[in-house]
Each structure stands twice: as structure tokens, then as C-alpha cells.
Design a protein around this motif. Structure first.
Motif, PDB file in Angstrom:
ATOM      1  N   ASP A  58       0.836  -1.194   0.000  1.00 13.27           N
ATOM      2  CA  ASP A  58       0.000   0.000   0.000  1.00 13.27           C
ATOM      3  C   ASP A  58       0.874   1.248   0.000  1.00 13.27           C
ATOM      4  O   ASP A  58       1.978   1.257   0.559  1.00 13.27           O
ATOM      5  CB  ASP A  58      -0.908   0.043   1.237  1.00 13.27           C
ATOM      6  CG  ASP A  58      -1.901  -1.112   1.236  1.00 13.27           C
ATOM      7  OD1 ASP A  58      -2.189  -1.637   0.151  1.00 13.27           O
ATOM      8  OD2 ASP A  58      -2.369  -1.481   2.337  1.00 13.27           O
ATOM      9  N   SER A  59       0.366   2.265  -0.642  1.00 10.54           N
ATOM     10  CA  SER A  59       1.015   3.576  -0.622  1.00 10.54           C
ATOM     11  C   SER A  59      -0.064   4.641  -0.634  1.00 10.54           C
ATOM     12  O   SER A  59      -1.102   4.478  -1.285  1.00 10.54           O
ATOM     13  CB  SER A  59       1.953   3.764  -1.822  1.00 10.54           C
ATOM     14  OG  SER A  59       1.217   3.676  -3.043  1.00 10.54           O
ATOM     15  N   ALA A  60       0.171   5.702   0.087  1.00  8.18           N
ATOM     16  CA  ALA A  60      -0.802   6.781   0.190  1.00  8.18           C
ATOM     17  C   ALA A  60      -0.072   8.113   0.213  1.00  8.18           C
ATOM     18  O   ALA A  60       0.964   8.258   0.876  1.00  8.18           O
ATOM     19  CB  ALA A  60      -1.650   6.631   1.452  1.00  8.18           C
ATOM     20  N   ASN A  76      -2.668  18.754   1.767  1.00  3.05           N
ATOM     21  CA  ASN A  76      -3.695  19.754   2.020  1.00  3.05           C
ATOM     22  C   ASN A  76      -3.045  21.127   2.123  1.00  3.05           C
ATOM     23  O   ASN A  76      -1.911  21.263   2.593  1.00  3.05           O
ATOM     24  CB  ASN A  76      -4.455  19.460   3.334  1.00  3.05           C
ATOM     25  CG  ASN A  76      -5.238  18.164   3.249  1.00  3.05           C
ATOM     26  OD1 ASN A  76      -5.823  17.877   2.218  1.00  3.05           O
ATOM     27  ND2 ASN A  76      -5.248  17.393   4.326  1.00  3.05           N
ATOM     28  N   SER A  77      -3.781  22.120   1.673  1.00  6.24           N
ATOM     29  CA  SER A  77      -3.314  23.502   1.791  1.00  6.24           C
ATOM     30  C   SER A  77      -4.516  24.398   2.047  1.00  6.24           C
ATOM     31  O   SER A  77      -5.612  24.146   1.526  1.00  6.24           O
ATOM     32  CB  SER A  77      -2.575  23.955   0.525  1.00  6.24           C
ATOM     33  OG  SER A  77      -3.444  23.911  -0.600  1.00  6.24           O
ATOM     34  N   SER A  97       1.293  17.565   4.354  1.00  5.20           N
ATOM     35  CA  SER A  97       1.387  16.437   3.434  1.00  5.20           C
ATOM     36  C   SER A  97       1.745  15.182   4.208  1.00  5.20           C
ATOM     37  O   SER A  97       2.470  15.241   5.211  1.00  5.20           O
ATOM     38  CB  SER A  97       2.422  16.695   2.335  1.00  5.20           C
ATOM     39  OG  SER A  97       3.714  16.845   2.894  1.00  5.20           O
ATOM     40  N   VAL A  98       1.214  14.059   3.744  1.00  4.84           N
ATOM     41  CA  VAL A  98       1.471  12.750   4.351  1.00  4.84           C
ATOM     42  C   VAL A  98       1.833  11.769   3.244  1.00  4.84           C
ATOM     43  O   VAL A  98       1.112  11.661   2.241  1.00  4.84           O
ATOM     44  CB  VAL A  98       0.250  12.244   5.134  1.00  4.84           C
ATOM     45  CG1 VAL A  98       0.519  10.843   5.667  1.00  4.84           C
ATOM     46  CG2 VAL A  98      -0.103  13.184   6.265  1.00  4.84           C
TER      47      VAL A  98
END
Length: 241
Positions: free
Chosen positions: A89-91, A95-96, A146-147
Motif C-alpha cells: 500500500d502507498s498513500a 492539504n493547503s 502532506s502525508v
């Protein structure tokens, strides 16, 4: 009790979890849920079965589990099946936000029956009712976040059916421990599976396990070295910065 005795007790308590010169001990098999399910008899089946025909036990085409074409998938308490864990899995989340606000308010009393002019004489120097109140305000806020996370894990473990629920769903539990030198790696998996999701190879993938609980970790000298010391953990939990 003196300070020296308190210090010795703290050192002994800290060393009690680490066995110097000894490898971590494996969990006794007699204490696992797998063995308990295997040695405990399940409730008898209440479904009516067709009577066994004479000579059917010698046929190659019977549906018994021990026959050549029989269904050998795990379905009863104490049976063993293989759980295939393939996580890739990758995610990426970003958001800004940008927010701004400005406000301006003013109030003046230049003429009111001549009262402002008469009151201005009694007010301190520089004060006047001509511009009684003036307010200006502005605010701005900007944020970004950011994540990014990537997980990859490929494992296989044998699990045991520890219980058969009234609706036919199987409760499974599996435990695997591998010790290399002074480091012990352990893998735990529990959850609920449907008998229909078990393949003909008696395997099931992790994404078909309801309420799956998968734990992969270890204990030993390497794990102790990468963990912060007890004093550091205590300070980090108390210090606000």
C-alpha cells in the motif's frame, strides 16, 4: 529508605526485562489458543447426513475429506489453514489552506445640538468627539500539510480455527515465532473468515479476514538497542517541549 537503595531498586527494575547473555524465550505452545482449539472437542454436527452406502469407503469418487476428490479445506474447530499476507500500500495526501480577513469600523459625532463642541473643551488635549471611535483589523492564515506512507509486507502463516460461530463464520488465530541468535521475530494474526472464501489450496488472503488483527514485531537485543532508554521515555512523557 536511602537514596542509594532507591537507585538500586530502579536499576533492578530496569534490568528485569532484559536477560543479559540469554536469548529471548519462545512462547510455550501449551499456552497458545491454537493448541487449546485442537485438544477441545467441537460440538457435534446436527445436520442430517445421507446414509453411508456399502462399499462407498473404497470408492475413489466419494466426497469424504480423506478421499482423492474430497474437500480438504479447513472447516471445523482445530483445522489448520494458511493465511497469505501480501500488503503493498502507498498513500499520498496533501492539504493547503489560505484565509484572510479585514474589517474597518468608525464612529463620529461631529454635530449633536452643539454638544461635541462644548465637550471637546473639557476633553484631554488631542481628544475629540468628531472621530469618537475608529477600529481597523486584519488577519491572515496559511497552512500546508502532506502525508506520504508506503508499506510492503509479504508473509505466510498457518492459523487454526479456534471457534465456529453460530452463523458458520470461522474464528481463526495464528502465531509464529522465529528466533535467530538473540533476536526473536513474532507474527500474530486473528480474525473471522467465511468458509466460502477459503480456496481449494486451503489458503485465504488477509483482505478477506474480517476484524483482522495482524502484528509483526520482535524482541531481543536488536529491538532493545533501537528503543529509547526508560529514563529518556519518562522525560519525553513529562517534558512539554
Amino acid at each position: 529508605m536511602s537514596r542509594v537503595n532507591l537507585l538500586l531498586l530502579a536499576l533492578l527494575a530496569a534490568c528485569s526485562t532484559t536477560k543479559v547473555g540469554r536469548a529471548p524465550e519462545l512462547t510455550p505452545i501449551a499456552a497458545t489458543a491454537d493448541r487449546t482449539a485442537m485438544v477441545t472437542y467441537a460440538l457435534p454436527q446436527t445436520l442430517d447426513r445421507a446414509p453411508q452406502l456399502p462399499g462407498a469407503g473404497a470408492s475413489l469418487w466419494t466426497g469424504d475429506r480423506g478421499s482423492l476428490l474430497g474437500d480438504r479445506r479447513a472447516m471445523q474447530q482445530g483445522d489448520i489453514l494458511t493465511v497469505v499476507i501480501e500488503i503493498d500500500d502507498s498513500a499520498n495526501i496533501s492539504n493547503s489552506g489560505d484565509r484572510s480577513r479585514s474589517a474597518s469600523q468608525s464612529m463620529a459625532v461631529p454635530n449633536l445640538l452643539g454638544l461635541p463642541q462644548s465637550l471637546d473643551k473639557k476633553l484631554p488635549q488631542g481628544a475629540s468627539l468628531g472621530t469618537a471611535v475608529g477600529i481597523n483589523s486584519s488577519s491572515a492564515a496559511q497552512g500546508q500539510g502532506s502525508v506520504s506512507r508506503t508499506e510492503q509486507l509479504e508473509l505466510r502463516i498457518a492459523a487454526t480455527i479456534v471457534d465456529v460461530l453460530p452463523n458458520g463464520v470461522l474464528s481463526i488465530a495464528g502465531q509464529q515465532e522465529v528466533r535467530v541468535n538473540f533476536e526473536l521475530r513474532e507474527l500474530l494474526v486473528t480474525g473471522f473468515v467465511r468458509p466460502a472464501d477459503i480456496t481449494r489450496q486451503n489458503e485465504i488472503t488477509y483482505d478477506k479476514i474480517a476484524s483482522a488483527r495482524i502484528s509483526y514485531g520482535g524482541r531481543g537485543q536488536i529491538t532493545d538497542m533501537v528503543q529509547p532508554r526508560y529514563g529518556q521515555q519518562a522525560l519525553e512523557s513529562v517534558l512539554p517541549f
